[in-house]
Design an enzyme around this catalytic site. Structure first.
Site, PDB file in Angstrom:
ATOM      1  N   HIS B  47       1.900  15.077  28.172  1.00 25.51           N
ATOM      2  CA  HIS B  47       0.712  14.480  27.893  1.00 25.51           C
ATOM      3  C   HIS B  47       0.147  14.972  26.657  1.00 25.51           C
ATOM      4  O   HIS B  47      -0.442  14.387  25.637  1.00 25.51           O
ATOM      5  CB  HIS B  47      -0.031  14.599  29.109  1.00 25.51           C
ATOM      6  CG  HIS B  47      -1.446  13.895  28.876  1.00 25.51           C
ATOM      7  ND1 HIS B  47      -1.438  12.336  28.820  1.00 25.51           N
ATOM      8  CD2 HIS B  47      -2.649  14.333  28.228  1.00 25.51           C
ATOM      9  CE1 HIS B  47      -2.855  11.963  28.705  1.00 25.51           C
ATOM     10  NE2 HIS B  47      -3.616  13.187  28.385  1.00 25.51           N
ATOM     11  N   HIS B  93      -5.859   5.955  30.593  1.00 25.10           N
ATOM     12  CA  HIS B  93      -6.461   6.613  31.896  1.00 25.10           C
ATOM     13  C   HIS B  93      -5.527   5.907  32.945  1.00 25.10           C
ATOM     14  O   HIS B  93      -6.438   5.359  34.125  1.00 25.10           O
ATOM     15  CB  HIS B  93      -7.922   6.465  32.049  1.00 25.10           C
ATOM     16  CG  HIS B  93      -8.193   7.995  32.385  1.00 25.10           C
ATOM     17  ND1 HIS B  93      -9.348   8.439  32.987  1.00 25.10           N
ATOM     18  CD2 HIS B  93      -7.819   9.203  31.669  1.00 25.10           C
ATOM     19  CE1 HIS B  93      -9.438   9.760  32.938  1.00 25.10           C
ATOM     20  NE2 HIS B  93      -8.811  10.344  32.124  1.00 25.10           N
ATOM     21  N   SER B 312     -13.126  19.487  34.135  1.00 25.65           N
ATOM     22  CA  SER B 312     -14.396  19.010  34.282  1.00 25.65           C
ATOM     23  C   SER B 312     -14.904  18.187  33.354  1.00 25.65           C
ATOM     24  O   SER B 312     -14.439  18.455  32.054  1.00 25.65           O
ATOM     25  CB  SER B 312     -15.308  20.069  34.690  1.00 25.65           C
ATOM     26  OG  SER B 312     -15.012  20.596  36.021  1.00 25.65           O
TER      27      SER B 312
END
Lengths: 244, 743
Positions: B47, B93, B312
């Site tokens: 990725h 996503h 996060s």
């Protein structure tokens, strides 16, 4: 809706409140700016001074994220005390979408908002019937005129108890209702399940107005319509009338 | 190297190969500490490291007169004149959304929006291409509802209109839905920010949300391996979005940009602090020292490696000159945002990690960012790819072509998407010059005559049959969509969705698709400004259709001179532009009616395509074309039906009878456009065409769509009937009812 002549200076002063999470503040500000007689400035939610303003706009958006009930936190912002005093002194206050929800939460307008009947966010053009064309916010429309204005909300399902509704009717506080293109306030034309197809109400004095639809989004034909101009033109009209 | 979890070595548990571990040891001159190994494993994941794609992507065209910033930064930036520029980027996503659709999609929006304001642009729109399995299955309806609600929740709250995208349903996406998210922003040239940290002693600020254990290794771990039966256990690796904090972050960052407080700005996305810090140092040709003991945490007892790799959401990293420290604190405090100095820029070229003064990691930035190993796989052409198209007589001709048209119009791949776009605030910011549902979205630039147009396109089914032709066709279709509203295409961003690239068949698809994209981008003059590669869209060994999704932007010189696909008036001439020869291969008709995906799709003639597109654009700008609609899914008949529905006006069409009627009506080929023109404009339009294939095929008018060929009536249906089939379908399917096809 015609604007005042360009030769006029910008004498009608609007304030647009920015709560954290407001997202139609710039749209409202820009809409006011298309009127030659008007000027807008931003008001920070922690401010308390509204000096020199003729009209306060509480814009749409998701104040404080609206993770709690919409508008439930924003009503405690420092500026809302000032807005409450401003309204009590007769100043014009308009709440659009989230701004309407904040006015309901703060008790400046009667009633409450439920989640949309379909439980989904809905964004589209709707038809509105002007039920009271005598308010400072609607005097440039005709009584019963049908206008096309967009909505964009998850919680726009207006509710009030039976005595409250009777009182609204009696005092002509229902300013706009959802209707079909011919002007009938049918169930099918109601996009969110609001009681009696109510799209916007004013207080008994008529100087505080809240509505779910977004008039600031239809102030330029290039972006889909100009039917919302009447709201701002009405405010400017009533302020200038009051001065003469 | 200590082994934290039993039998397998730690590097393997983190997804690294033995050879990669040796490589890391030799670059460090020692064995890595655990926190270092965790950081390497992220930066060298597929990725973040583009291990299988980098060598091939190098061949894509990236330069151009209007390109202010190409691939490599957070977003590409395109000059649109008069000091304005557009930033754009598309990302996937997919994996998080397949596990948790609402939060997966929501945080997808959050991530791509941060990429846009990281370059200093104000996000002005999102577009979301989505691909799911068949809606006949309850899980797919659950995924669709969740993803749409997630996009809506995040984008609507941020006040960024979602103005376009697309939705396809194919069985191949059943276990791997595709959730691609594109964001575009507007920036003045002087406001463009770089994601670089430089200037020894400059401060590194972490701004926004506190760091928690949510999404430990989320995007990068999920996106770098296939799914199996343990997918459900990965749910905790999906992050949770907070659009309210991101809205404050957006406003605070743009305010700091306006006040000149930022040397560089970078968002924290996949790979968290590790990735952001090393990329900032890399771009600035500098080093960074971080002290993780200063990072505000959501929970106690977090390990150093967890702090470094946490994903996060709603966090940004900023490089700030020391004398601006107070001003940054002041702006962030006003927006009720945490802002903490967590480190400083150095001249060392190294990423050094401290924990309350103790050095716990020390790695060369270049090794992390630029030197992930790359792999080339021997490509293997799959057996379903054939050289010859199917014969025209492969399938029986439907007895009732009216019914076939109604069935196709009600197909989930063709029917109205209103159910979706009504859940998105598509008007906020008041720039929308067109409503959703058309060929492309057009936004005005406030105070300017000009506007910008955007579209996204993907067609996995065509790419599955021929990845090279498919990719050429997808780029050409995106450009055609823009031409059909009157825009001139300028650049693309791409999201390349594929299976496991370690397999020869997938590598072949990827290689061919990139080659096709290169050819089309070169021919049409639309360079690539960046994007994202999503591999391992594969479950239980079965891959998705190869699906390069294109996001394209175009310029509209005068936003008052644009066009829609709707028929405008009765009695206008209907014309067909283009020379392509429709075929059944890879068409919606083949899939929906004959239940097969096979054959070889027609290739796009890129030279002709370019001329056809400029003709349609010219015709719109000159006011000669009153509508323009690309012939796409469902062929000419569905194209005509859609324009008729949108305009509320029927049409009478007369085609020549050289082909089998079903292929004439529903066959597909890239390069055809239906335009209408007023009778008085017909001559000037034909003159403008100057020999390009353009011929009148009928007239608008009446309340029916009738299509004849050689005197025989092929289709004759009332407008109300086709409208009902097209409009009610998706809502009915999502509600769990059958589509009211033809009812």
């Amino acid at each position: 809706m015609s604007t005042l002549p360009q030769t006029e200076t910008r004498t009608v002063r609007f304030g647009v409140v920015i709560f954290p999470g407001s997202n139609c503040d710039a749209d409202s500000h820009d809409a006011v700016g298309t009127f030659a007689a008007a000027a807008a400035r931003y008001l920070w939610h922690k401010d308390t001074g509204l000096d020199g303003l003729d009209c306060v706009i509480l814009p749409g958006g998701f104040s404080y994220g609206d993770y709690l009930r919409s508008g439930a936190i924003a009503r405690f912002s420092p500026i809302m005390e000032a807005v409450t005093r401003f309204a009590a002194d007769g100043g014009l206050v308009i709440g659009i979408c989230n701004g309407f929800q904040i006015l309901l939460e703060s008790g400046l307008l009667p009633g409450a908002i439920h989640r949309n009947q379909a439980l989904k966010f809905v964004c589209r053009l709707v038809s509105l019937r002007v039920e009271n064309a005598t308010t400072p916010f609607t005097n440039k429309y005709n009584q019963g005129q049908v206008i096309r204005v967009p909505i964009a909300h998850m919680e726009g399902n207006y509710f009030i108890d039976a005595p409250g509704l009777a009182s609204l009717e009696q005092h002509k506080q229902i300013v706009v209702r959802y209707c079909d293109e011919s002007g009938s306030a049918t169930k099918e034309a109601n996009p969110n399940g609001s009681l009696a197809n109510i799209a916007g109400v004013c207080n008994r004095e008529g100087n505080v107005f809240g509505l779910m639809p977004h008039p600031e989004r239809v102030c330029d034909p290039v972006v889909g319509g100009a039917d919302g101009r009447g709201v701002f033109a009405s405010i400017i009209n009533s302020i200038t009338q009051a001065r003469t | 190297m200590t082994n934290k979890a039993g039998s397998k070595p730690a590097y393997e548990l983190l997804g690294l190969r033995a050879s990669e571990y040796d490589d890391i040891c030799s670059r460090l001159g020692r064995e890595p500490s655990y926190v270092e190994l965790a950081i390497f494993s992220l930066m060298w994941s597929e990725h973040c490291g583009y291990k299988h794609s980098r060598p091939l992507l190098k061949g894509l065209p990236v330069g151009g007169d209007c390109i202010l910033q190409g691939p490599g930064e957070n977003a590409g930036i395109i000059d649109i004149g008069d000091d304005f520029a557009i930033a754009m980027k598309i990302e996937s996503h997919n994996h998080p959304s397949a596990i948790e659709p609402f939060q997966g999609a929501a945080t997808g929006i959050g991530g791509i929006v941060r990429d846009i304001f990281a370059v200093g642009a104000r996000p002005i729109a999102c577009l979301d291409p989505l691909h799911f399995g068949s809606l006949a299955k309850a899980r797919q309806r659950f995924l669709l509802e969740g993803v749409v609600a997630g996009v809506a929740a995040y984008g609507n709250c941020m006040g960024i209109p979602t103005i376009g995208g697309e939705i396809h349903f194919e069985d191949s996406y059943e276990d791997n839905c595709l959730v691609n998210v594109m964001c575009v922003g507007l920036v003045r040239h002087g406001g463009i920010l770089k994601a670089s940290a430089s200037g020894e002693g400059n401060l590194i600020f972490l701004i926004g949300s506190a760091t928690g254990r949510d999404g430990i290794g989320g995007a990068s771990v999920l996106a770098s391996a296939e799914f199996d039966e343990t997918a459900e256990e990965k749910r905790p690796t999906v992050q949770v979005g907070d659009p309210f904090t991101e809205k404050k972050l957006l406003e605070a960052c743009l305010e700091m940009r306006d006040r000149g407080l930022l040397v560089g700005l970078q968002d924290l996305g996949a790979g968290g602090l590790s990735s952001s810090a090393s990329e900032m140092a890399s771009k600035g040709g500098a080093g960074i020292d971080l002290d993780i003991s200063r990072v505000p945490l959501r929970e106690k007892g977090m390990e150093p490696f967890e702090i470094m790799i946490s994903e996060s959401q709603e966090r940004m990293l900023a490089c700030v000159e020391p004398h601006n420290e107070d001003s940054v604190n002041e702006v962030c405090a006003r927006w009720d945002l945490d802002a903490t100095v967590v480190g400083q820029a150095t001249a060392s070229g190294r990423l050094r990690i401290f924990n309350a003064g103790e050095l716990i990691g020390d790695m060369p930035v270049a090794a992390l960012v630029d030197e992930a190993p790359t792999y080339v796989v021997e490509p293997l052409r799959p057996s379903h790819e054939v050289d010859e198209p199917l014969g025209e007589d492969r399938y029986p001709q439907p007895a009732d072509l009216n019914q076939t048209l109604l069935t196709l119009l009600a197909s989930p791949n063709i029917c109205s998407r209103r159910w979706v776009w009504q859940q998105y605030d598509h008007m906020v910011q008041t720039n929308n010059a067109l409503w959703p549902g058309g060929e492309a979205a057009v936004l005005r630039i406030k105070g300017q005559k000009r506007g910008v147009a955007f579209t996204t396109d993907g067609n996995g089914r065509r790419c599955y049959l021929d990845p090279r032709r498919g990719a050429r066709a997808v780029v050409a279709e995106a450009a055609r969509n823009l031409a059909c509203v009157g825009a001139r295409p300028l650049a693309i961003t791409n999201c390349l969705n594929f299976g496991n690239p370690e397999k020869g068949g997938i590598y072949h698809q990827f290689k061919e698709a990139v080659a096709g994209m290169r050819e089309a981008c070169q021919a049409l003059g639309t360079p690539v400004t960046g994007g994202n590669v999503s591999f391992y869209n594969e479950s239980f060994g079965k891959a998705i259709y190869p699906n390069p999704v294109i996001g394209m932007m175009g310029l509209v010189e005068d936003v008052s001179r644009i066009q829609t696909h709707a028929f405008k008036d009765e009695g206008d001439a209907v014309l067909l532009l283009g020379g392509a020869r429709p075929a059944v291969d890879g068409s919606e008709y083949q899939l929906r009616i004959h239940g097969e995906v096979a054959g070889r799709i027609p290739d796009v003639d890129l030279e002709l395509e370019k001329k056809v597109q400029s003709l349609v654009r010219e015709a719109i700008i000159k006011g000669l074309a009153k509508s323009a609609h690309d012939v796409s899914d469902g062929g000419l008949a569905c194209c005509l039906a859609e324009s008729a529905i949108a305009g509320g006006i029927g049409a009478a069409i007369e085609l020549d009878s050289s082909r089998r009627p079903d292929i004439l009506l529903f066959g597909e080929a890239p390069g055809l456009i239906v335009i209408t023109t007023a009778a008085a404009s017909l001559e000037p339009l034909l003159e403008l065409a100057d020999g390009l294939p353009l011929k009148q095929i009928g007239r608008t008018g009446g309340g029916r769509l009738s299509i004849n060929a050689g005197g025989a009536a092929l289709v004759d249906v009332p407008l109300a009937q086709i409208k009902r089939a097209w409009e009610a379908s998706l809502e009915a399917i999502v509600a769990g009812n059958d589509a009211p096809a033809g009812s």
